[in-house]
Motif scaffolding. Structure first.
Motif, PDB file in Angstrom:
ATOM      1  N   GLN A 290       0.835  -1.200   0.000  1.00  0.00           N
ATOM      2  CA  GLN A 290       0.000   0.000   0.000  1.00  0.00           C
ATOM      3  C   GLN A 290       0.874   1.256   0.000  1.00  0.00           C
ATOM      4  OE1 GLN A 290      -2.507  -0.484   3.437  1.00  0.00           O
ATOM      5  NE2 GLN A 290      -4.184  -1.294   2.209  1.00  0.00           N
ATOM      6  N   CYS A 291       0.264   2.306  -0.442  1.00  0.00           N
ATOM      7  CA  CYS A 291       0.946   3.611  -0.427  1.00  0.00           C
ATOM      8  C   CYS A 291       1.169   4.038   1.004  1.00  0.00           C
ATOM      9  CB  CYS A 291       0.110   4.648  -1.182  1.00  0.00           C
ATOM     10  SG  CYS A 291       0.825   6.322  -1.110  1.00  0.00           S
ATOM     11  N   HIS A 294      -1.694   5.922   2.803  1.00  0.00           N
ATOM     12  CA  HIS A 294      -3.045   5.351   2.747  1.00  0.00           C
ATOM     13  C   HIS A 294      -3.858   5.766   3.969  1.00  0.00           C
ATOM     14  CE1 HIS A 294      -0.963   2.539   5.428  1.00  0.00           C
ATOM     15  NE2 HIS A 294      -2.178   2.213   5.899  1.00  0.00           N
ATOM     16  N   GLY A 297      -5.803   8.726   2.893  1.00  0.00           N
ATOM     17  CA  GLY A 297      -6.774   8.573   1.828  1.00  0.00           C
ATOM     18  C   GLY A 297      -6.248   8.036   0.529  1.00  0.00           C
ATOM     19  N   CYS A 298      -4.928   7.808   0.327  1.00  0.00           N
ATOM     20  CA  CYS A 298      -4.404   7.269  -0.933  1.00  0.00           C
ATOM     21  C   CYS A 298      -4.595   5.752  -0.935  1.00  0.00           C
ATOM     22  CB  CYS A 298      -2.939   7.632  -1.104  1.00  0.00           C
ATOM     23  SG  CYS A 298      -2.256   7.028  -2.660  1.00  0.00           S
ATOM     24  N   GLU A 299      -5.316   5.266  -1.905  1.00  0.00           N
ATOM     25  CA  GLU A 299      -5.660   3.848  -1.935  1.00  0.00           C
ATOM     26  C   GLU A 299      -4.912   3.074  -3.018  1.00  0.00           C
ATOM     27  OE1 GLU A 299      -9.834   3.693  -2.411  1.00  0.00           O
ATOM     28  OE2 GLU A 299     -10.278   4.487  -0.384  1.00  0.00           O
ATOM     29  N   GLU A 300      -3.957   3.634  -3.636  1.00  0.00           N
ATOM     30  CA  GLU A 300      -3.231   2.931  -4.696  1.00  0.00           C
ATOM     31  C   GLU A 300      -2.256   1.913  -4.092  1.00  0.00           C
ATOM     32  OE1 GLU A 300      -1.395   5.282  -7.641  1.00  0.00           O
ATOM     33  OE2 GLU A 300      -3.090   6.683  -7.816  1.00  0.00           O
ATOM     34  N   ARG A 301      -1.984   0.803  -4.889  1.00  0.00           N
ATOM     35  CA  ARG A 301      -1.033  -0.238  -4.524  1.00  0.00           C
ATOM     36  C   ARG A 301      -0.023  -0.334  -5.652  1.00  0.00           C
ATOM     37  NH1 ARG A 301      -2.865  -3.562  -0.441  1.00  0.00           N
ATOM     38  NH2 ARG A 301      -1.518  -5.270  -1.112  1.00  0.00           N
ATOM     39  N   HIS A 318      -0.898  13.797  -2.335  1.00  0.00           N
ATOM     40  CA  HIS A 318      -0.732  13.363  -0.944  1.00  0.00           C
ATOM     41  C   HIS A 318      -0.833  14.542   0.014  1.00  0.00           C
ATOM     42  CE1 HIS A 318       1.691   9.561  -2.292  1.00  0.00           C
ATOM     43  NE2 HIS A 318       0.373   9.454  -2.507  1.00  0.00           N
TER      44      HIS A 318
END
Length: 750
Positions: A290-291, A294, A297-301, A318
């Motif tokens: 995970q970022c 996260h 609120g950042c949900e990218e992997r 971010h």
């Protein structure tokens, strides 16, 4: 010369003489040259001593001459004729077989009996093989042909009989060469080494030592164990543990912690040990993570190696997520302060109301305490009533059990008395039977009738015992049935009490402990009742065993008594037959005279004599003669003379020589050795042995009556009366007013 026969039997010399004997030497009865010749004064004829005695026995006029019938029959011993007859020359009795010996009558016995004498005489093999052959062939037979000759085993070198070595020993000899049972090249193995050979035999079937279940020849075992066995022990090349080959190659590869496996992400590392995979995944550059932002609120992997690149590219996004998150936190903090003030006001109000509620609850609790006290008093009263009722039930149940137990004991006592009475009645009947059997000794003919009566009474007794046993068994069944009924009633009572206790428990929870205790008491009472039933069964079983044992003892005693009476009947019958036999029987046997060949080492059979009514004979001072007995088959006739009163406080015993029917064929004078034993009647030890004094001057034939004063052996002080009547736990000589004496007589040289 012509040979004649006579109804009295031949008593002269039956040899073939070289020259015809003079007529004056010939017995006029048996027509043979006279043996121990006697000359009659009336007619001058010659007679053998034995022929003369036999003729006198059967002649109606005992004093008449058997030839001229002169009543003034007087004879004298003709010793001159005896010497002349003994010096006559005779041929060997084996002349027809080829023996050319001639010699005097005095020497023919030595010629026939000596080992270097007549070679044509039939002799028996000295090895007791049963073979009878001429003496000239005896040496060759004993050394080369006899199946009982001693030979040496050529393998183990033990010496045994030939037939044993050739038959049984060959099957057992430890050195005997045998072939390998696996039919290998070895065919000359000692029997005792066959097990060692099989351990090395290449054709021996063996099982794999690894327990793989494979059976193969020993020559292939090494190759199998090292290369082919699926259960061979090998080391894992990764973790180096040792295990079976099939386990290492299959199950262990799936579990080995050091086994190299590929990275699940197929990174550049390639393969890693199985137990290091988790650590590798924490550092694997291709692992998706995970970022780092996260939480805001950042949900990218992305792959771990691309994480820095992602942070750089999404820096502004971010920052925006972080600013928005801080604003929300400040807003939530303000709302929390307002809610805290409201909560404080509500809590104050609630505390005030709670104080009022506590005061009201306190009043209610006081009322509840009073109510609980009243309820406790009612419960205690109910508990007392219940306990009283339970005690009443317990007393009633105990009384019923005690009453039933007393009734059972009374019934058992009555049964035991009945059985004891029947046993006494049976013993009395057996005593009467024993007395009736004893009476049967008086006459031989009445013995068989008494036997039949005794057997019939014994059968009736057995029938009574069987009936008694059936009655005992029936009584046992009745008691068992009564006990079963009692047990059912007890069980029913127990169920009723349990139901009452259950109903009471529904209303009063506080009485559970008392009810449980009552149940335990009832269980204990039931166990006692069961124990009583078991004891009753045990008593009946013991009574039945006692009955069976008593029956067995009665049958054994009766059978033993019958056997004794049959033996005595047979002995008495033989005596009667001997008495009523033809008095003309002449006991001399010219061929079989083994009794005269007894050597100094021949041991005769011991004789046991019973003396009854010892006390009466001692007080009356009578002389008691035992029944006659013989030293051996067709041997010397003897008896015992016992003075129970004795001399100076001791019992006195004499061994008496009697005139016997076989004296003509026995050797005289008689010498020997005697041992006398007084037997211990309760143990086969501590017998009283007395050598006494033996009359060593020799004994000639008895011709002065059936009994005589020739004492072969005597002991004036054989045993003291005090020692004879003494009783110890291991020794008792006098029992049932009877004693047993054992005579051990050994013949001696002349």
């Amino acid at each position: 010369m012509a040979l004649a026969t006579t109804p009295y039997g031949g008593g002269g010399y039956e040899y073939q003489f070289v020259d015809t004997p003079l007529d004056m030497f010939v017995c006029k009865i048996c027509q043979y040259p006279s043996r121990e010749p006697y000359l009659s004064e009336c007619c001058g004829h010659t007679f053998c001593k034995s022929c003369l005695e036999a003729a006198r026995r059967v002649t109606t006029v005992t004093k008449a001459c058997p030839i001229c019938r002169d009543e003034e029959f007087v004879t004298i011993r003709n010793r001159q004729a005896d010497r002349a007859i003994r010096s006559l020359h005779v041929f060997c009795t084996n002349k027809e077989k080829g023996c050319e010996w001639q010699g005097e009558v005095n020497n023919i016995i030595n010629h026939l009996g000596n080992s270097d004498g007549c070679q044509f005489e039939d002799v028996t093999c000295s090895n007791d093989c049963g073979k009878c052959l001429q003496r000239q062939y005896l040496t060759g037979h004993v050394e080369d042909e006899c199946v009982r000759r001693k030979v040496e085993c050529q393998y183990c070198h033990i010496t045994r009989e030939h037939q044993f070595i050739e038959n049984e020993h060959k099957e057992q000899c430890p050195k005997f060469p045998i072939a390998c049972p696996n039919k290998c090249k070895a065919d000359n193995i000692p029997r005792e080494d066959i097990d060692e050979h099989r351990k090395m035999c290449p054709l021996e079937e063996v099982t794999c030592p690894n327990d793989c279940g494979m059976t193969l020849q020993q020559q292939y075992l090494t190759t199998h164990v090292k290369k082919e066995c699926p259960r061979i022990k090998v080391d894992c090349q990764y973790c180096h543990i040792t295990g079976e080959h099939q386990f290492i190659e299959s199950e262990h590869k799936e579990q080995c912690p050091k086994f190299p496996i590929a990275c699940p992400n197929k990174c550049e590392v390639g393969s890693v040990p199985r137990d290091d995979v988790e650590e590798h995944m924490k550092m694997c550059p291709l692992e998706l993570v995970q970022c780092e932002y996260h939480v805001v609120g950042c949900e990218e992997r992305m792959a771990r190696k691309d994480q820095k690149k992602h942070n750089k590219e999404k820096m502004e996004e971010h920052l925006s997520f972080t600013t928005h998150q801080l604003t929300n936190i400040q807003h939530n903090l303000a709302n929390s302060q307002v809610e805290a003030v409201d909560s404080k006001d509500k809590l104050t109000t609630k505390i005030t109301q709670t104080g009022k509620d506590l005061a009201t609850t306190k009043q209610h609790l006081s009322s509840a305490v009073k109510t609980i006290d009243q309820l406790i008093q009612r419960l205690q009263q109910t508990e007392r009533d219940t306990v009283s009722q339970l005690e009443k039930y317990k007393d009633e149940f105990s009384m019923r059990i005690e009453q039933e137990r007393n009734e059972s004991k009374e019934q058992l006592a009555v049964t035991k008395d009945d059985l004891t009475l029947k046993l006494q009645r049976t013993e009395n009947e057996l005593t009467i039977t024993k007395q009736e059997l004893t009476v049967t000794k008086i006459e031989v003919r009445s013995t068989k009738v008494s036997f039949a009566d005794a057997l019939k009474e014994l059968a009736d007794t057995k029938a009574d015992l069987k009936s008694t046993q059936e009655e005992a068994r029936k009584t046992k069944d009745d008691l068992t049935q009564q006990l079963a009924v009692t047990k059912q009633e007890a069980k029913k009572t127990k169920d009723e009490l349990t139901q009452k206790l259950t109903n009471t428990q529904r209303d009063l929870n506080t009485t559970k402990q008392q009810v449980a205790t009552t149940c335990q008491n009832l269980t204990k009472a039931e166990k006692e009742h069961i124990t009583l039933a078991a004891n009753t069964d045990e008593v009946l079983a013991k009574l039945e065993t006692k009955f069976q044992t008593k029956i067995t003892e009665i049958e054994t005693a009766a059978q033993k008594r019958i056997t004794e009476l049959e033996t005595k009947l047979e002995q008495k019958t033989q005596q009667i037959e001997l008495i009523i036999s033809d008095p003309r029987i002449f006991w001399y046997n010219t061929v079989n005279y083994q009794a005269s060949k007894l050597s100094s080492g021949d041991q005769v059979v011991p004789v046991i004599v019973k003396m009854s009514e010892y006390t009466t004979k001692k007080s009356d001072g009578v002389r008691w003669y035992s029944d006659s007995f013989y030293t051996h088959h067709k041997g010397y006739k003897m008896c015992l003379l016992v003075y129970a009163t004795g001399y100076d406080g001791y019992m006195t015993i004499f061994l008496i020589l009697m005139e016997g029917p076989y004296d003509d064929q026995l050797r005289w004078p008689l010498k020997g050795h005697c041992e006398m034993k007084l037997l211990n009647q309760i143990s086969n030890s501590e017998h009283h042995l007395e050598n006494g004094r033996y009359q060593d001057n020799g004994h000639k034939r008895v011709t002065s009556g059936e009994r005589c004063s020739y004492a072969m052996w005597f002991s004036i002080k054989f045993i003291s009366h005090e020692h004879l009547q003494k009783i110890t736990p291991t020794c008792q000589y006098l029992k049932d007013d009877s004693i047993f004496l054992q005579v051990d007589y050994k013949l001696g040289t002349v």
